[in-house]
Design an enzyme around this catalytic site. Sequence first.
Site, PDB file in Angstrom:
ATOM      1  N   CYS A   1       0.850  -1.188   0.000  1.00 15.04           N
ATOM      2  CA  CYS A   1       0.000   0.000   0.000  1.00 15.04           C
ATOM      3  C   CYS A   1       0.887   1.240   0.000  1.00 15.04           C
ATOM      4  O   CYS A   1       1.788   1.365   0.835  1.00 15.04           O
ATOM      5  CB  CYS A   1      -0.886  -0.040   1.238  1.00 15.04           C
ATOM      6  SG  CYS A   1      -1.623   1.522   1.689  1.00 15.04           S
ATOM      7  N   GLU A   2       0.638   2.133  -0.925  1.00 14.69           N
ATOM      8  CA  GLU A   2       1.476   3.330  -1.014  1.00 14.69           C
ATOM      9  C   GLU A   2       1.224   4.309   0.128  1.00 14.69           C
ATOM     10  O   GLU A   2       2.003   5.237   0.325  1.00 14.69           O
ATOM     11  CB  GLU A   2       1.288   4.026  -2.365  1.00 14.69           C
ATOM     12  CG  GLU A   2      -0.066   4.633  -2.598  1.00 14.69           C
ATOM     13  CD  GLU A   2      -0.214   5.217  -3.994  1.00 14.69           C
ATOM     14  OE1 GLU A   2      -0.914   6.223  -4.112  1.00 14.69           O
ATOM     15  OE2 GLU A   2       0.366   4.667  -4.956  1.00 14.69           O
ATOM     16  N   HIS A   3       0.170   4.115   0.888  1.00 12.03           N
ATOM     17  CA  HIS A   3      -0.132   5.024   1.988  1.00 12.03           C
ATOM     18  C   HIS A   3       0.580   4.660   3.289  1.00 12.03           C
ATOM     19  O   HIS A   3       0.953   5.550   4.052  1.00 12.03           O
ATOM     20  CB  HIS A   3      -1.647   5.075   2.240  1.00 12.03           C
ATOM     21  CG  HIS A   3      -2.407   5.568   1.061  1.00 12.03           C
ATOM     22  ND1 HIS A   3      -3.607   5.014   0.674  1.00 12.03           N
ATOM     23  CD2 HIS A   3      -2.132   6.534   0.154  1.00 12.03           C
ATOM     24  CE1 HIS A   3      -4.048   5.636  -0.406  1.00 12.03           C
ATOM     25  NE2 HIS A   3      -3.176   6.560  -0.737  1.00 12.03           N
ATOM     26  N   HIS A   4       0.746   3.366   3.554  1.00 11.14           N
ATOM     27  CA  HIS A   4       1.346   2.932   4.822  1.00 11.14           C
ATOM     28  C   HIS A   4       2.537   1.991   4.639  1.00 11.14           C
ATOM     29  O   HIS A   4       3.131   1.568   5.621  1.00 11.14           O
ATOM     30  CB  HIS A   4       0.290   2.227   5.694  1.00 11.14           C
ATOM     31  CG  HIS A   4      -0.872   3.094   6.012  1.00 11.14           C
ATOM     32  ND1 HIS A   4      -2.071   3.009   5.320  1.00 11.14           N
ATOM     33  CD2 HIS A   4      -1.023   4.097   6.909  1.00 11.14           C
ATOM     34  CE1 HIS A   4      -2.912   3.911   5.793  1.00 11.14           C
ATOM     35  NE2 HIS A   4      -2.311   4.586   6.760  1.00 11.14           N
TER      36      HIS A   4
ATOM     37  N   GLN B   1      -5.043  -0.476  -4.699  1.00  9.71           N
ATOM     38  CA  GLN B   1      -5.637  -1.582  -5.460  1.00  9.71           C
ATOM     39  C   GLN B   1      -6.401  -1.091  -6.686  1.00  9.71           C
ATOM     40  O   GLN B   1      -6.345  -1.716  -7.749  1.00  9.71           O
ATOM     41  CB  GLN B   1      -6.548  -2.398  -4.552  1.00  9.71           C
ATOM     42  CG  GLN B   1      -7.147  -3.614  -5.237  1.00  9.71           C
ATOM     43  CD  GLN B   1      -7.943  -4.479  -4.283  1.00  9.71           C
ATOM     44  OE1 GLN B   1      -7.622  -4.561  -3.104  1.00  9.71           O
ATOM     45  NE2 GLN B   1      -8.968  -5.126  -4.784  1.00  9.71           N
TER      46      GLN B   1
ATOM     47  N   HIS C   1      -6.017  -6.172   3.024  1.00 12.09           N
ATOM     48  CA  HIS C   1      -5.060  -5.085   3.229  1.00 12.09           C
ATOM     49  C   HIS C   1      -4.610  -5.034   4.677  1.00 12.09           C
ATOM     50  O   HIS C   1      -5.421  -4.839   5.583  1.00 12.09           O
ATOM     51  CB  HIS C   1      -5.708  -3.753   2.824  1.00 12.09           C
ATOM     52  CG  HIS C   1      -5.968  -3.654   1.366  1.00 12.09           C
ATOM     53  ND1 HIS C   1      -5.263  -2.796   0.549  1.00 12.09           N
ATOM     54  CD2 HIS C   1      -6.848  -4.307   0.555  1.00 12.09           C
ATOM     55  CE1 HIS C   1      -5.699  -2.923  -0.698  1.00 12.09           C
ATOM     56  NE2 HIS C   1      -6.661  -3.835  -0.719  1.00 12.09           N
TER      57      HIS C   1
ATOM     58  N   CYS D   1      -2.984  -2.754   6.101  1.00 14.71           N
ATOM     59  CA  CYS D   1      -3.172  -1.420   6.679  1.00 14.71           C
ATOM     60  C   CYS D   1      -4.546  -1.303   7.327  1.00 14.71           C
ATOM     61  O   CYS D   1      -4.748  -0.473   8.210  1.00 14.71           O
ATOM     62  CB  CYS D   1      -2.959  -0.327   5.633  1.00 14.71           C
ATOM     63  SG  CYS D   1      -4.007  -0.452   4.174  1.00 14.71           S
TER      64      CYS D   1
END
Length: 189
Positions: free
Chosen positions: A78-81, A119, A147, A149
């Site tokens: 995940c590019e956020h976490h 995703q 996920h 995250c």
Amino acid sequence: MSDQLSQITQHYREILKGLGEDTEREGLLDTPKRAAKAMQYLCRGYEQSLDEIVNGALFASDNDEMVIVRDIELYSLCEHHLLPFIGKAHVAYIPTGKVLGLSKVARIVDMFARRLQIQENLTRQIAEAVQQVTNAAGVAVVIEAQHMCMMMRGVEKQNSVMTSSVMLGAFRQSTNTRQEFLQLIGRSK
């Protein structure tokens, strides 16, 4: 050690120190380098190209019926976490004179999954790449993933599964074609 690996290793060392860890203790001595190598491996999709992945594996065929590759395992971050999401992709296309080598579909999934992602974008990237390579009459991609995250932090929902889909060409235009695909991957009655 390459310059890039050395830089990433140093950053991991600083992260561990920032968390209050002693990077000189036995269990952590080699952790920054191992973590750096792992991150390079998990993000190796940046170093691959569609041409390299396909490697000319397009074959003439009179088949104009749906081709489906189901249950392609995928692992992404995940590019956020920077936490993993793990799942499977179902990819279909309708050939127009050429079929793609079977393993190439899975390799396309891997190339895009091995980049920092969300995703929804991953699903579209796979569909557009298969369309670009095959010039298919239509392409469909469904991804189902869990996920970390969402499971390990935040709302901590252990049984949640995210499903995303992209339908191009005939799959978008024809309800029957889309329905056949969804039935064949077991997502519709």
